[in-house]
Design a protein around this motif. Structure first.
Motif, PDB file in Angstrom:
ATOM      1  N   LEU A  51       0.821  -1.208   0.000  1.00 17.91           N
ATOM      2  CA  LEU A  51       0.000   0.000   0.000  1.00 17.91           C
ATOM      3  C   LEU A  51       0.859   1.263   0.000  1.00 17.91           C
ATOM      4  N   ALA A  52       0.495   2.220  -0.866  1.00 17.94           N
ATOM      5  CA  ALA A  52       1.183   3.511  -0.924  1.00 17.94           C
ATOM      6  C   ALA A  52       0.288   4.650  -0.452  1.00 17.94           C
ATOM      7  N   GLY A  53      -0.981   4.405  -0.248  1.00 18.42           N
ATOM      8  CA  GLY A  53      -1.898   5.439   0.205  1.00 18.42           C
ATOM      9  C   GLY A  53      -3.258   4.838   0.494  1.00 18.42           C
ATOM     10  N   HIS A  54      -4.009   5.510   1.341  1.00 17.53           N
ATOM     11  CA  HIS A  54      -5.351   5.025   1.678  1.00 17.53           C
ATOM     12  C   HIS A  54      -6.124   6.132   2.364  1.00 17.53           C
ATOM     13  N   PHE A  55      -7.426   6.108   2.258  1.00 16.29           N
ATOM     14  CA  PHE A  55      -8.304   6.942   3.070  1.00 16.29           C
ATOM     15  C   PHE A  55      -9.737   6.502   2.817  1.00 16.29           C
ATOM     16  N   PHE A  56     -10.638   7.040   3.623  1.00 12.47           N
ATOM     17  CA  PHE A  56     -12.057   6.739   3.428  1.00 12.47           C
ATOM     18  C   PHE A  56     -12.860   8.001   3.672  1.00 12.47           C
ATOM     19  N   ILE A  57     -14.066   8.035   3.126  1.00 14.84           N
ATOM     20  CA  ILE A  57     -15.049   9.056   3.464  1.00 14.84           C
ATOM     21  C   ILE A  57     -16.406   8.377   3.613  1.00 14.84           C
ATOM     22  N   ASN A  58     -17.307   9.031   4.327  1.00 15.36           N
ATOM     23  CA  ASN A  58     -18.695   8.596   4.396  1.00 15.36           C
ATOM     24  C   ASN A  58     -19.493   9.397   3.372  1.00 15.36           C
ATOM     25  N   TYR A  59     -20.447   8.734   2.709  1.00 11.14           N
ATOM     26  CA  TYR A  59     -21.214   9.454   1.695  1.00 11.14           C
ATOM     27  C   TYR A  59     -22.639   8.921   1.664  1.00 11.14           C
ATOM     28  N   TRP A  60     -23.525   9.668   1.019  1.00 16.85           N
ATOM     29  CA  TRP A  60     -24.957   9.401   1.057  1.00 16.85           C
ATOM     30  C   TRP A  60     -25.560   9.093  -0.306  1.00 16.85           C
ATOM     31  N   LEU A  61     -24.882   9.451  -1.408  1.00 13.15           N
ATOM     32  CA  LEU A  61     -25.471   9.326  -2.734  1.00 13.15           C
ATOM     33  C   LEU A  61     -25.788   7.869  -3.055  1.00 13.15           C
ATOM     34  N   GLU A  62     -27.031   7.595  -3.434  1.00 14.10           N
ATOM     35  CA  GLU A  62     -27.543   6.233  -3.707  1.00 14.10           C
ATOM     36  C   GLU A  62     -27.579   5.368  -2.457  1.00 14.10           C
ATOM     37  N   GLY A  63     -27.638   6.022  -1.305  1.00 15.11           N
ATOM     38  CA  GLY A  63     -27.715   5.314  -0.034  1.00 15.11           C
ATOM     39  C   GLY A  63     -26.439   5.489   0.770  1.00 15.11           C
ATOM     40  N   PRO A  64     -26.531   5.416   2.107  1.00 18.69           N
ATOM     41  CA  PRO A  64     -25.348   5.629   2.949  1.00 18.69           C
ATOM     42  C   PRO A  64     -24.282   4.575   2.675  1.00 18.69           C
ATOM     43  N   HIS A  65     -23.041   5.044   2.498  1.00 18.73           N
ATOM     44  CA  HIS A  65     -21.964   4.100   2.214  1.00 18.73           C
ATOM     45  C   HIS A  65     -20.611   4.692   2.588  1.00 18.73           C
ATOM     46  N   VAL A  66     -19.640   3.812   2.702  1.00 23.49           N
ATOM     47  CA  VAL A  66     -18.249   4.191   2.933  1.00 23.49           C
ATOM     48  C   VAL A  66     -17.511   4.075   1.610  1.00 23.49           C
ATOM     49  N   ARG A  67     -16.805   5.139   1.244  1.00 19.26           N
ATOM     50  CA  ARG A  67     -15.971   5.108   0.041  1.00 19.26           C
ATOM     51  C   ARG A  67     -14.528   4.877   0.477  1.00 19.26           C
ATOM     52  N   LEU A  68     -14.048   3.679   0.237  1.00 18.55           N
ATOM     53  CA  LEU A  68     -12.688   3.303   0.616  1.00 18.55           C
ATOM     54  C   LEU A  68     -11.770   3.472  -0.583  1.00 18.55           C
ATOM     55  N   ARG A  69     -10.690   4.245  -0.390  1.00 20.66           N
ATOM     56  CA  ARG A  69      -9.725   4.473  -1.464  1.00 20.66           C
ATOM     57  C   ARG A  69      -8.387   3.863  -1.066  1.00 20.66           C
ATOM     58  N   LEU A  70      -7.835   3.050  -1.947  1.00 20.16           N
ATOM     59  CA  LEU A  70      -6.567   2.369  -1.702  1.00 20.16           C
ATOM     60  C   LEU A  70      -5.639   2.596  -2.888  1.00 20.16           C
ATOM     61  N   ARG A  71      -4.388   2.914  -2.596  1.00 20.37           N
ATOM     62  CA  ARG A  71      -3.412   3.070  -3.674  1.00 20.37           C
ATOM     63  C   ARG A  71      -2.337   1.997  -3.530  1.00 20.37           C
ATOM     64  N   PRO A  72      -2.291   1.038  -4.455  1.00 21.05           N
ATOM     65  CA  PRO A  72      -1.261   0.006  -4.393  1.00 21.05           C
ATOM     66  C   PRO A  72       0.138   0.614  -4.519  1.00 21.05           C
ATOM     67  N   ALA A  73       1.095  -0.037  -3.884  1.00 23.39           N
ATOM     68  CA  ALA A  73       2.471   0.475  -3.897  1.00 23.39           C
ATOM     69  C   ALA A  73       3.070   0.434  -5.293  1.00 23.39           C
ATOM     70  N   THR A  74       2.670  -0.536  -6.094  1.00 22.58           N
ATOM     71  CA  THR A  74       3.179  -0.682  -7.466  1.00 22.58           C
ATOM     72  C   THR A  74       2.034  -1.142  -8.358  1.00 22.58           C
ATOM     73  N   PRO A  75       2.165  -0.988  -9.675  1.00 19.39           N
ATOM     74  CA  PRO A  75       1.137  -1.533 -10.567  1.00 19.39           C
ATOM     75  C   PRO A  75       0.967  -3.038 -10.404  1.00 19.39           C
ATOM     76  N   GLU A  76       2.069  -3.724 -10.103  1.00 19.31           N
ATOM     77  CA  GLU A  76       1.998  -5.183  -9.947  1.00 19.31           C
ATOM     78  C   GLU A  76       1.170  -5.592  -8.735  1.00 19.31           C
TER      79      GLU A  76
END
Length: 363
Positions: A51-76
């Motif tokens: 992992l090279a990066g990560h974060f989350f937000i809470n959102y409501w569009l189309e229903g309450p949900h967590v948007r989890l964002r992950l950035r892999p360390a390499t393309p592989e």
């Protein structure tokens, strides 16, 4: 935690993988999802160097949900990160599904009001059903979605890179607080939010008058963003001011004293670490501005504006930074506006004055 230092010059080649976005539709308090699923997932991926990066937000569009964002360390590493994330989320949703549905009742009306405000025209068709109401995704489901950074809000590519670095720290802070603190209690949640707002806003805007004016404008922004909804009030805020102002003023004064002296160690541990991070965040934002690397979208959406004056750039960045930390805490917009109103009024009416000895802050 492994952190990638933002590239502020664009000179070095980026060897990281592409950001991945996983939207987890969970119609319940997201605390169990974040603590029992996201936390160990991020820890495991980080420990394995994936992992090279990560974060989350809470959102409501189309229903309450967590948007989890992950950035892999390499393309592989992209396929393995995706596999492990989906496996972890699927396992959690099976073991601890959200039992509440939002297809009727107050919450559906609330989300449709947000939908009407944020999508008054134009882009709403993709999210709207034949009945003219917002579509709802199935509860206890997840989907891979494109990651779409808000370049106009955060200052262009360099600003987004800085925001992504900051969001990892903000996400870790909140998930750790959810794990250790009783944030399900409203008083604890609002107290925690208020103190984090004190620290971040106090670091970015140390001048008392400037800070008070900013907090007033921050409240007014949310008040005007939700006209006629009853979500954001002011009279009820004033009724509680007399009870909360003395203690809030003392706490704010002690926080500002610790920040002004450069002795963040006088703050409780979770605030001290946050203060150190906010100082570094401010320094990086100032450098981007001076170097001409921050380009914001104008309020009317018609043009890009390069901002090179740190005094202009810092308030522009402070607002979304502060709001997104409150978002991660699951603090409502109404409560966020309430806290800004209280903090601004405390400063305007003489509270929050830095004592001669700097004061001290206790947890």
């Amino acid at each position: 935690m492994s952190e990638m230092t933002p590239s502020t010059t664009g000179a070095r080649a980026d060897t990281r993988g592409a950001w991945q976005a996983l939207h987890v539709f969970y119609a319940a308090n997201p605390q169990p999802l974040l603590v029992q699923c996201v936390r160990p997932l991020i820890a495991g991926l980080t420990a394995d160097g994936l992992l090279a990066g990560h974060f989350f937000i809470n959102y409501w569009l189309e229903g309450p949900h967590v948007r989890l964002r992950l950035r892999p360390a390499t393309p592989e590493a992209e396929s393995e990160v995706r596999r492990r994330a989906e496996e972890a989320v699927a396992g959690f949703l099976k073991a601890r599904p959200a039992l509440y549905e939002v297809d009727s009742g107050f919450l559906n009306e609330f989300y449709n009001t947000l939908f009407d405000i944020e999508f008054p025209e134009g882009d709403r068709a993709a999210f709207m059903g034949s009945d003219g109401r917002m579509n709802l995704r199935p509860n206890n489901s997840y989907s891979r979605e494109p990651y779409e950074p808000e370049y106009g809000k955060y200052g262009g590519p360099a600003g987004v890179e800085l925001a992504e670095w900051h969001f990892a720290r903000s996400s870790d802070l909140v998930i750790d607080a959810l794990h250790r603190m009783n944030l399900h209690l409203r008083t604890v949640l609002l107290g925690t939010s208020a103190q984090l707002m004190m620290v971040m806003a106090g670091v970015f805007l140390p001048d008392r008058e400037e800070l008070a004016g900013y907090l007033d404008r921050y409240y007014e922004f949310w008040h005007e963003a939700f006209p006629g909804t009853g979500f954001i009030g002011s009279e009820e805020y004033d009724r509680t001011y007399g009870q909360t102002a003395p203690g809030l003023g003392r706490r704010f004064a002690a926080v500002r004293g610790a920040l002004a002296s450069g002795e963040s160690g006088r703050l409780p541990a979770f605030l001290a670490g946050w203060a150190d991070h906010c100082h570094e965040l401010r320094e990086r934002a100032e450098s981007l501005a001076v170097d001409g690397d921050l380009v914001f979208r104008s309020w009317d959406g018609t043009r890009d504006e390069r901002v090179t004056d740190p005094d202009e750039a810092l308030p522009l960045l402070l607002s979304p930074y502060m709001h997104m930390t409150n978002n991660r805490l699951h603090v409502t917009i109404r409560d966020e506006a309430y806290l800004a109103h209280l903090l601004g009024r405390v400063l305007r009416e003489g509270g929050g004055e830095v004592p001669a000895d700097g004061g001290a802050v206790t947890a």
